[in-house]
Design a protein around this motif. Structure first.
Motif, PDB file in Angstrom:
ATOM      1  N   ARG A  24       0.836  -1.208   0.000  1.00 36.00           N
ATOM      2  CA  ARG A  24       0.000   0.000   0.000  1.00 36.00           C
ATOM      3  C   ARG A  24       0.868   1.255   0.000  1.00 36.00           C
ATOM      4  NH1 ARG A  24      -0.750   3.683   3.193  1.00 36.00           N
ATOM      5  NH2 ARG A  24       0.198   2.592   4.932  1.00 36.00           N
ATOM      6  N   CYS A  38       2.524   1.817  -3.384  1.00 39.43           N
ATOM      7  CA  CYS A  38       1.559   2.369  -4.340  1.00 39.43           C
ATOM      8  C   CYS A  38       1.354   3.860  -4.094  1.00 39.43           C
ATOM      9  CB  CYS A  38       0.223   1.633  -4.245  1.00 39.43           C
ATOM     10  SG  CYS A  38       0.250  -0.036  -4.917  1.00 39.43           S
ATOM     11  N   ASP A  39       1.204   4.248  -2.847  1.00 41.11           N
ATOM     12  CA  ASP A  39       1.038   5.673  -2.510  1.00 41.11           C
ATOM     13  C   ASP A  39       2.245   6.478  -2.955  1.00 41.11           C
ATOM     14  OD1 ASP A  39      -1.380   5.013  -1.337  1.00 41.11           O
ATOM     15  OD2 ASP A  39      -0.648   5.210   0.733  1.00 41.11           O
ATOM     16  N   ARG A  49       2.252   6.860  -6.793  1.00 43.50           N
ATOM     17  CA  ARG A  49       1.248   7.832  -7.254  1.00 43.50           C
ATOM     18  C   ARG A  49       1.744   9.257  -7.057  1.00 43.50           C
ATOM     19  NH1 ARG A  49      -2.371   4.722  -4.160  1.00 43.50           N
ATOM     20  NH2 ARG A  49      -3.158   3.069  -5.433  1.00 43.50           N
ATOM     21  N   LYS A  50       2.393   9.511  -5.952  1.00 43.05           N
ATOM     22  CA  LYS A  50       2.885  10.864  -5.675  1.00 43.05           C
ATOM     23  C   LYS A  50       3.948  11.283  -6.689  1.00 43.05           C
ATOM     24  CE  LYS A  50       1.827  10.838  -0.790  1.00 43.05           C
ATOM     25  NZ  LYS A  50       2.330  10.799   0.555  1.00 43.05           N
TER      26      LYS A  50
END
Length: 103
Positions: free
Chosen positions: A92, A95-96, A99-100
């Protein structure tokens, strides 16, 4: 001192401050726990329900019924279930972070 606390100490001493999953993060995503000991066995299963409703399980069993202790079985099964959350929370977080970078 348990292994998690020792690792946390080492990480801080080395100045490693990038985003990461911590033991507190694991504990924060556990919403509920449930246990089952299968009758006539030493098999104990722990089911941890996470805040998003996902579940992970851990098991424990001993070779000799004479060594069976339900409380210890629960502790070991919970530890084994909680260990699985590391990978989930690591995924998780990755993934965060990805994305950033794309924003």
């Amino acid at each position: 001192m348990n292994d998690e606390l020792q690792f946390e100490k080492e990480i801080k001493q080395r100045g490693l401050d990038a985003p990461r999953v911590t033991p507190a993060d694991l504990d924060a995503v556990i919403a509920a726990e449930d246990y089952h000991v299968f009758p006539g066995t030493t098999l104990t299963v722990c089911c941890l329900t996470l805040v998003n409703g996902f579940t992970v399980t851990g098991e424990s069993a001993c070779a000799s019924r004479k060594n069976f202790d339900e409380e210890l079985g629960r502790m070991i099964a919970r530890k084994n279930a909680r260990e699985k959350i590391w990978a989930l929370e690591g995924y998780r977080l990755r993934c965060d972070l990805a994305r950033k970078r794309l924003d």
